[in-house]
Motif scaffolding. Structure first.
Motif, mmCIF file in Angstrom:
data_model
loop_
_atom_site.group_PDB
_atom_site.id
_atom_site.type_symbol
_atom_site.label_atom_id
_atom_site.label_comp_id
_atom_site.label_asym_id
_atom_site.label_seq_id
_atom_site.Cartn_x
_atom_site.Cartn_y
_atom_site.Cartn_z
ATOM 1 N N GLY A 125 0.792 -1.231 0.000
ATOM 2 C CA GLY A 125 0.000 0.000 0.000
ATOM 3 C C GLY A 125 0.816 1.270 0.000
ATOM 4 O O GLY A 125 0.460 2.245 -0.670
ATOM 5 N N TRP A 126 1.927 1.285 0.756
ATOM 6 C CA TRP A 126 2.707 2.519 0.825
ATOM 7 C C TRP A 126 3.293 2.862 -0.534
ATOM 8 O O TRP A 126 3.254 4.011 -0.969
ATOM 9 C CB TRP A 126 3.802 2.367 1.880
ATOM 10 N N ARG A 127 3.815 1.862 -1.221
ATOM 11 C CA ARG A 127 4.369 2.110 -2.560
ATOM 12 C C ARG A 127 3.265 2.594 -3.504
ATOM 13 O O ARG A 127 3.466 3.527 -4.299
ATOM 14 C CB ARG A 127 5.004 0.824 -3.095
ATOM 15 N N MET A 128 2.098 1.986 -3.411
ATOM 16 C CA MET A 128 0.968 2.400 -4.242
ATOM 17 C C MET A 128 0.603 3.854 -3.975
ATOM 18 O O MET A 128 0.390 4.644 -4.910
ATOM 19 C CB MET A 128 -0.239 1.486 -3.965
ATOM 20 N N LEU A 129 0.549 4.211 -2.697
ATOM 21 C CA LEU A 129 0.154 5.572 -2.340
ATOM 22 C C LEU A 129 1.182 6.591 -2.803
ATOM 23 O O LEU A 129 0.824 7.653 -3.323
ATOM 24 C CB LEU A 129 -0.031 5.674 -0.824
ATOM 25 N N ILE A 130 2.444 6.284 -2.624
ATOM 26 C CA ILE A 130 3.501 7.215 -3.022
ATOM 27 C C ILE A 130 3.480 7.441 -4.528
ATOM 28 O O ILE A 130 3.591 8.567 -5.030
ATOM 29 C CB ILE A 130 4.882 6.688 -2.576
ATOM 30 N N GLU A 131 3.324 6.370 -5.294
ATOM 31 C CA GLU A 131 3.328 6.498 -6.748
ATOM 32 C C GLU A 131 2.137 7.305 -7.241
ATOM 33 O O GLU A 131 2.267 8.138 -8.143
ATOM 34 C CB GLU A 131 3.354 5.111 -7.392
ATOM 35 N N CYS A 132 0.968 7.078 -6.648
ATOM 36 C CA CYS A 132 -0.213 7.824 -7.075
ATOM 37 C C CYS A 132 -0.183 9.255 -6.555
ATOM 38 O O CYS A 132 -0.599 10.185 -7.254
ATOM 39 C CB CYS A 132 -1.483 7.122 -6.590
ATOM 40 N N LEU A 133 0.324 9.435 -5.337
ATOM 41 C CA LEU A 133 0.366 10.765 -4.760
ATOM 42 C C LEU A 133 1.316 11.669 -5.526
ATOM 43 O O LEU A 133 1.066 12.864 -5.685
ATOM 44 C CB LEU A 133 0.789 10.691 -3.287
ATOM 45 N N SER A 134 2.416 11.096 -6.037
ATOM 46 C CA SER A 134 3.389 11.927 -6.738
ATOM 47 C C SER A 134 2.782 12.567 -7.974
ATOM 48 O O SER A 134 3.148 13.679 -8.352
ATOM 49 C CB SER A 134 4.625 11.109 -7.122
ATOM 50 N N ALA A 135 1.822 11.878 -8.607
ATOM 51 C CA ALA A 135 1.141 12.477 -9.756
ATOM 52 C C ALA A 135 0.066 13.463 -9.301
ATOM 53 O O ALA A 135 -0.010 14.592 -9.775
ATOM 54 C CB ALA A 135 0.531 11.381 -10.624
ATOM 55 N N GLY A 136 -0.748 13.029 -8.345
ATOM 56 C CA GLY A 136 -1.818 13.892 -7.863
ATOM 57 C C GLY A 136 -1.303 15.172 -7.233
ATOM 58 O O GLY A 136 -1.906 16.238 -7.364
ATOM 59 N N ARG A 137 -0.143 15.077 -6.558
ATOM 60 C CA ARG A 137 0.442 16.244 -5.924
ATOM 61 C C ARG A 137 0.854 17.295 -6.950
ATOM 62 O O ARG A 137 0.933 18.474 -6.642
ATOM 63 C CB ARG A 137 1.658 15.816 -5.091
ATOM 64 N N GLY A 138 1.093 16.854 -8.168
ATOM 65 C CA GLY A 138 1.477 17.795 -9.212
ATOM 66 C C GLY A 138 0.299 18.390 -9.964
ATOM 67 O O GLY A 138 0.498 19.245 -10.828
ATOM 68 N N ILE A 139 -0.928 17.929 -9.666
ATOM 69 C CA ILE A 139 -2.107 18.399 -10.400
ATOM 70 C C ILE A 139 -3.050 19.202 -9.502
ATOM 71 O O ILE A 139 -3.334 20.372 -9.758
ATOM 72 C CB ILE A 139 -2.875 17.207 -11.014
ATOM 73 N N SER A 140 -3.522 18.588 -8.437
ATOM 74 C CA SER A 140 -4.687 19.111 -7.722
ATOM 75 C C SER A 140 -4.427 20.409 -6.973
ATOM 76 O O SER A 140 -5.037 21.448 -7.261
ATOM 77 C CB SER A 140 -5.202 18.045 -6.749
ATOM 78 N N LEU A 141 -3.543 20.363 -5.983
ATOM 79 C CA LEU A 141 -3.294 21.570 -5.197
ATOM 80 C C LEU A 141 -2.595 22.656 -6.012
ATOM 81 O O LEU A 141 -2.905 23.845 -5.840
ATOM 82 C CB LEU A 141 -2.510 21.214 -3.934
ATOM 83 N N PRO A 142 -1.677 22.316 -6.921
ATOM 84 C CA PRO A 142 -1.158 23.364 -7.806
ATOM 85 C C PRO A 142 -2.251 24.017 -8.654
ATOM 86 O O PRO A 142 -2.143 25.199 -8.984
ATOM 87 C CB PRO A 142 -0.153 22.608 -8.680
ATOM 88 N N ALA A 143 -3.287 23.257 -8.995
ATOM 89 C CA ALA A 143 -4.393 23.853 -9.748
ATOM 90 C C ALA A 143 -5.097 24.920 -8.927
ATOM 91 O O ALA A 143 -5.470 25.988 -9.444
ATOM 92 C CB ALA A 143 -5.391 22.764 -10.158
ATOM 93 N N LEU A 144 -5.267 24.674 -7.634
ATOM 94 C CA LEU A 144 -5.891 25.683 -6.768
ATOM 95 C C LEU A 144 -4.997 26.909 -6.643
ATOM 96 O O LEU A 144 -5.474 28.051 -6.651
ATOM 97 C CB LEU A 144 -6.146 25.096 -5.375
ATOM 98 N N ALA A 145 -3.687 26.684 -6.530
ATOM 99 C CA ALA A 145 -2.752 27.800 -6.416
ATOM 100 C C ALA A 145 -2.733 28.631 -7.693
ATOM 101 O O ALA A 145 -2.681 29.871 -7.648
ATOM 102 C CB ALA A 145 -1.357 27.284 -6.094
ATOM 103 N N ALA A 146 -2.764 27.958 -8.842
ATOM 104 C CA ALA A 146 -2.795 28.684 -10.116
ATOM 105 C C ALA A 146 -4.057 29.525 -10.222
ATOM 106 O O ALA A 146 -4.028 30.673 -10.685
ATOM 107 C CB ALA A 146 -2.707 27.702 -11.281
ATOM 108 N N ALA A 147 -5.182 28.962 -9.793
ATOM 109 C CA ALA A 147 -6.439 29.715 -9.803
ATOM 110 C C ALA A 147 -6.315 30.977 -8.946
ATOM 111 O O ALA A 147 -6.762 32.056 -9.333
ATOM 112 C CB ALA A 147 -7.578 28.833 -9.286
ATOM 113 N N THR A 148 -5.686 30.840 -7.795
ATOM 114 C CA THR A 148 -5.465 31.987 -6.920
ATOM 115 C C THR A 148 -4.670 33.069 -7.636
ATOM 116 O O THR A 148 -5.008 34.260 -7.584
ATOM 117 C CB THR A 148 -4.712 31.532 -5.654
ATOM 118 N N GLY A 149 -3.600 32.664 -8.329
ATOM 119 C CA GLY A 149 -2.782 33.638 -9.046
ATOM 120 C C GLY A 149 -3.544 34.354 -10.136
ATOM 121 O O GLY A 149 -3.446 35.584 -10.284
ATOM 122 N N HIS A 150 -4.318 33.610 -10.915
ATOM 123 C CA HIS A 150 -5.069 34.213 -12.019
ATOM 124 C C HIS A 150 -6.124 35.187 -11.509
ATOM 125 O O HIS A 150 -6.291 36.285 -12.061
ATOM 126 C CB HIS A 150 -5.716 33.109 -12.858
#
Length: 767
Positions: free
Chosen positions: A319-344
């Motif tokens: 499970g830990w390996r699964m979570l890390i691999e999936c989180l590394s992609a999600g971490r680059g999409i979701s919260l950065p999307a909110l931050a980009a929205a804030t900037g715009h």
């Protein structure tokens, strides 16, 4: 001369003759390396091995290939993605009234939930063969960002099912039976998922979760089967209060050996319907005045069959390996999307407000104090969007760069906080008083949410960025660690011997290369581009070489202690991060066709990043425990001193002016910001006032001149201003009519919402 020849012969014998080299150099070095090697826990080792490296490895190597970097193609939307963005997304945005969502209903309206399910907003990452949309990370990010400019609560509700959770875990690891059953139900909204990882005393450190499952025999569907008896206590789980299926992370033990010889199996992920006996959901948290569903889930002695493990029995303990691999992609999409929205949003709306709001007869954006803040907003928004694009390029290319996504999540959410702070300073009361026309307040309150989730920012900066970067991105360290960990001593020594000479040559090249670049100011470095950005490439290459040198020196001198000296390692992580962000800005500038109007933004970004790199190195040298080594590094890297400067006043003023100019540059930099051409719209009222005033700039100029001459009175506004200007023959009748309309828009835009007695107390803003 004879002595020099003798020394040369000795050096050749030491390094060129394998037996002598192994005996006198490699074996002692191998023993030293094993002693200083930072100890890795099992979860750290799995995290280290998860994900990919990408441009971060080039930057860490000290030899970035800029030509190859610029060959990387930015992602493009497919026809299906563009159609969804133009239609379903735009329709959703018309349905969102964030003030009502947050302040009155504390929930999305039923029509919004129904529309999200019907149009498969929760199924962007699910394959078309299961009824999903199968959108790219770029489309996913764009959609979440644009929603977030309207409602953070709605954006989070859409974001979470398309990030780390059952949909992604099933897609990557689920059995065919699990995929065929669950994914179509998730795609059409029949089931709403959540994923429960965080426990009261285990947040970012999933290895500390106390929740456990015991392999045992129990009854399921009237039969005795081997399964898992679970106990858990989770909190901060988004969508848990309304979820129908629960993804659960827990530690799995097999004391009776029912699954094999391993007793401590490890972190495991399972999928459990929330109506299963013993599963508790429904309680809500109240996350900083936001309305997205977030809450708790509990379970006591809940028995599930083994085939509810995501991926089946084969994935028990993975499970830990699964979570890390999936989180590394999600971490680059979701919260950065909110931050980009804030900037715009902050750049578009603050630029408009700074022009619409007047003081002493002039837009406040013409005052230098405000221009400084406007410049910071515009400059950092340019960095935010550049970083979002570059990271999405890697993800769309099938990469899962764990270090890059950690940098992206940390720095974008921090810059999101910075631009909101600056925007609130400029808006003052307009940003403080909540109401239907306040486009900053809810985003301001939601900022700490992004800072703390998916890896708290303190942990991400201090442990993850350099901690993973130093081993994953370094050309030799990870291989050397694997050699040192080889249980066969001689085999490990042979592996280490092959790496040692290359590593020594790498370190020597960085030492003398850094000294040469420091003495020459990097003027002899090659640049892939000519013109105004050429100098930046030369300096970034120099700082890349400096990072490689300092990282080697730190690991050599401090060894395992470096892992505990978080302030020191974080500064080297900052250097890597600012190199990456600066690269993103330069690539965006080239990809956008070298727009002349973007140069002030590029100058701001590169000046900011180089200055930040210099400050990080300065702090690193000042606090390095071995003072001789610290002095040596400082002299080699900055023999003439650290000469990087903050962005100039002229640069900040040029950006501030650009934010207050309607046109293509403003539109390109703020394209994610949603607004409707309506006077009562949350953002539309400010945009219409701004455009009206810009259109009538000459009229307002004539009026200011008339006030100075004493032809009309000071401090007039609205209809009174238009009528006085008409009476003094400053404007024509047609201009006076237009001026009345624009003045009404302006006064509405600088105004704030107020409520009748009893309305706020009863929270009944709408009939």
């Amino acid at each position: 001369m004879e002595i020099l020849i003798l020394l040369a012969v000795v050096v050749v014998l030491l390094f060129a003759v394998p037996d002598i080299r192994r005996s006198l150099i490699t074996r002692p070095a191998f023993g030293f390396f094993k002693r200083v090697l930072p100890p890795l826990s099992p979860t750290e080792r799995e995290a280290m091995q998860a994900g990919d490296t990408w441009w971060d490895a080039d930057l860490f190597s000290g030899r970035p290939d800029w030509h190859e970097f610029h060959q990387i193609k930015a992602p493009q939307f497919t026809a299906d993605e563009q159609a969804f963005i133009d239609n379903q997304l735009e329709t959703l945005l018309t349905l969102l009234d964030d003030f009502r969502i947050v302040q009155q209903d504390a929930d999305l309206p039923k029509e919004v939930w129904d529309y999200l399910r019907q149009e498969k907003f929760f199924a962007m990452i699910i394959g078309k063969e299961y009824g999903g949309l199968d959108f790219s990370p770029a489309a996913n990010s764009h959609i979440v960002s644009r929603i977030a400019t309207r409602s953070i609560s709605a954006a989070v509700s859409v974001m979470v099912p398309n990030s780390l959770g059952p949909g992604e875990l099933l897609t990557h690891y689920g059995t065919e039976e699990q995929k065929n059953y669950w994914l179509p139900r998730l795609a059409d909204g029949t089931d709403i998922p959540c994923f429960a990882l965080t426990a009261p005393e285990a947040g970012s450190d999933a290895g500390a979760i106390p929740d456990m499952g015991i392999v045992c025999k129990g009854e399921f569907d009237g039969e005795e089967v081997v399964g898992i008896r679970l106990n858990w206590n989770k909190r901060y789980i988004t969508l848990a209060p309304i979820a129908t299926v629960l993804g659960l992370a827990f530690k799995l033990y097999d004391p009776e050996g029912l699954m094999g010889d391993e007793k401590d199996i490890g972190i495991t992920c399972a999928l459990i319907p929330t109506n299963h006996p013993g599963v508790e959901v429904g309680e809500r948290h109240l996350p900083l005045n936001q309305a997205f569903m977030n809450g708790t889930t509990y379970g006591k002695d809940v028995f599930i069959p083994l085939d509810w493990i995501i991926g089946g029995r084969e994935y028990a303990g993975k499970g830990w390996r699964m979570l890390i691999e999936c989180l590394s992609a999600g971490r680059g999409i979701s919260l950065p999307a909110l931050a980009a929205a804030t900037g715009h949003v902050t750049q578009r709306m603050t630029g408009a407000y700074a022009y619409v709001r007047q003081q002493f007869g002039l837009p406040i954006g013409l005052f230098e104090g405000v221009q400084e803040a406007l410049g910071e907003i515009g400059g950092k928004n340019y960095i935010l969007e550049s970083m979002r694009r570059l990271t999405l390029t890697a993800l769309c290319d099938g990469k899962s760069p764990s270090v890059i996504t950690a940098m992206t999540k940390y720095h974008m959410t921090e810059m999101g906080r910075d631009v909101l702070d600056a925007a609130m300073d400029i808006h003052a009361g307009k940003g403080i008083q909540l109401g239907p026309r306040n486009y900053l307040g809810h985003g301001y309150m939601a900022t700490p949410v992004s800072i703390t989730v998916e890896g708290a920012n303190i942990l991400t900066r201090n442990l993850m960025i350099f901690g993973q970067g130093a081993t994953r991105c370094h050309p030799y360290v990870l291989a050397e660690m694997e050699a040192a960990a080889n249980p066969n001593e001689e085999e490990g020594l042979a592996q280490f011997d092959k790496l040692l000479l290359n590593h020594i040559g790498f370190a020597a090249g960085n030492f003398f290369g850094s000294l040469w670049m420091g003495l020459t100011g990097a003027h002899f470095n090659a640049s892939p581009m000519s013109g105004p950005t050429a100098r930046y490439y030369q300096q970034l290459t120099r700082m890349s070489r400096a990072l490689a040198l300092s990282a080697d020196m730190a690991m050599l001198v401090m060894g395992g202690d470096l892992k505990r000296r978080e302030m020191l390692s974080a500064r080297l992580g900052d250097v890597l991060s600012h190199l990456y962000m600066a690269s993103a800005v330069l690539k965006r500038y080239e990809d956008d066709g070298r727009q002349a109007s973007d140069l002030p933004f590029v100058d701001y970004a590169l000046q900011h990043h180089l200055y930040s790199i210099g400050q990080a190195f300065d702090g690193f040298f000042a606090n390095f425990p071995n003072r001789f080594v610290a002095w040596t590094q400082r002299f080699v890297i900055f023999p003439l001193g650290i000469r990087f400067k903050k962005p100039t006043d002229a640069t900040l003023q040029a950006i501030a002016k650009s934010t207050m100019e309607p046109g293509t540059t403003r539109d390109r930099h703020t394209f994610l910001c949603y607004w409707r051409e309506e006077e009562d719209d949350m953002t539309g009222h400010m945009e219409l006032a701004f455009l009206g005033m810009r259109k009538n700039a000459d009229v307002y100029k004539r009026i200011r001149q008339a006030v100075k001459r004493g032809d009309i009175a000071e401090n007039l506004n609205g209809d009174a201003l238009a009528e006085a200007a008409l009476a003094a023959e400053i404007v024509t009748a047609a201009e006076a009519t237009e001026l009345k309309h624009v003045e009404a828009l302006r006064l509405r835009a600088i105004g704030v919402d107020s409520f009748a007695p009893g309305v706020i107390e009863q929270r009944r803003f709408y009939s």
